[in-house]
Design an enzyme around this catalytic site. Structure first.
Site, PDB file in Angstrom:
ATOM      1  N   SER A 186       0.824  -1.196   0.000  1.00  0.00           N
ATOM      2  CA  SER A 186       0.000   0.000   0.000  1.00  0.00           C
ATOM      3  C   SER A 186       0.871   1.265   0.000  1.00  0.00           C
ATOM      4  CB  SER A 186      -0.949  -0.036   1.207  1.00  0.00           C
ATOM      5  OG  SER A 186      -1.974   0.912   1.084  1.00  0.00           O
TER       6      SER A 186
ATOM      7  N   HIS B 233      -7.354  -5.977   0.105  1.00  0.00           N
ATOM      8  CA  HIS B 233      -6.202  -5.069   0.123  1.00  0.00           C
ATOM      9  C   HIS B 233      -5.035  -5.615   0.935  1.00  0.00           C
ATOM     10  CE1 HIS B 233      -4.150  -1.270  -0.296  1.00  0.00           C
ATOM     11  NE2 HIS B 233      -4.069  -1.104   1.010  1.00  0.00           N
TER      12      HIS B 233
END
Length: 286
Positions: A113, A267
């Site tokens: 991320s 994610h």
């Protein structure tokens, strides 16, 4: 890497954590030595996280590699000094200083991320010290926050606003529900591990307010085109935080990259698919 001496021969030192003053900030990092390894993995977590997020993959990867897992200032156990500039450029420079301090060789960057974007900044600053890059759902193409929010971050109560925003978004558990594909993967231990840095004092919220104004935008297409280090992009097909479209765009703009998409994954790839994550890392790094 640090070693001990046993009968005149170097042996593996047990894993350890340390806080060192690097580039004006207390930098927390964990070291997992492997004297039989000739490659090093440098792990960088994502926004609102810490090195805790790599807990499932480190035990397997440390069998084959040296590993350094670092907490991004001001997250986790790293410093929250408001004199520090919490920009991607400066954080990247801080991590590069750590790499030189530890005399790491044959380094592959692994970023998740926001950690992926910081890794790209590092690769742009000193590409010669990195062998490979692996990005898990890396942030990309985000602009700096609006000027109104930058102004707000200077106000005395800015940290209260940041804290309230986190609470209003559902807190740690609410945010975890948004980032995983299978909600059953969220455990009490997982919630506790992510929550811990935020319950000790309000220093993190003051630092996050400053982080919001220090953070510049993500690298431009022109800068990404300059990074020729072999790069593996790994994305969850059901990522709602950094959509797959971002991965496809990075794949176009990073000249020497390839994209792998994992089904039934959100994610938090290193936590949702640890076995697959380790396999991909081993195959790509070698």
């Amino acid at each position: 890497m640090p070693t001990t001496i046993d009968n005149g021969k170097p042996v593996n030192r047990k894993q350890y954590s340390q806080i060192s003053k690097i580039n004006g900030i207390d930098l927390y990092y964990e070291v997992y030595p492997n004297l039989n390894a000739n490659k090093t993995l440098f792990l960088i977590h994502g926004f609102l996280a810490s090195s805790f997020s790599f807990r499932y993959i480190i035990p397997e990867l440390m069998k084959q590699y040296h590993i350094i897992a670092v907490d991004i200032p001001p997250f986790g156990r790293s410093g929250k000094d408001l004199k520090y500039t919490f920009s991607y450029k400066n954080i990247a420079a801080t991590f590069i200083q750590l790499i030189h301090k530890l005399q790491l060789k044959n380094v592959s960057l692994i970023g998740h991320s926001m950690g992926g974007q910081i890794g790209l900044y590092m690769a742009l600053q000193q590409p010669e010290i990195f062998d490979k890059i692996i990005l898990f759902a890396s942030s990309g193409y985000l602009q700096q926050v609006r000027k109104s929010l930058i102004f707000l971050s200077y106000l005395p109560f800015a940290h209260i606003f940041v804290k309230k925003k986190l609470v209003d978004s559902g807190g740690v558990e609410g945010n975890l529900l948004k980032v995983v594909y299978d909600k059953n993967q969220i455990t009490e231990g997982m919630i506790k591990g992510y929550l811990e840095p935020y319950i000790e004092n309000d220093a993190i919220f003051h630092a996050l307010a400053k982080f919001s104004r220090d953070r510049e935008g993500d690298l431009s297409k022109e800068d990404l085109n300059k990074i020729h280090i072999p790069c593996l992009l790994v994305w969850g097909a059901h990522d709602r935080i950094v959509p797959l479209q971002v991965g496809k765009r990075l794949n176009q703009d990073l000249p020497n990259s390839e994209l792998v998409v994992l089904e039934k994954t959100g994610h938090l790839t290193p936590e949702e698919k640890p076995d697959e994550t380790c396999r991909l890392i081993k195959e790509f790094v070698g």
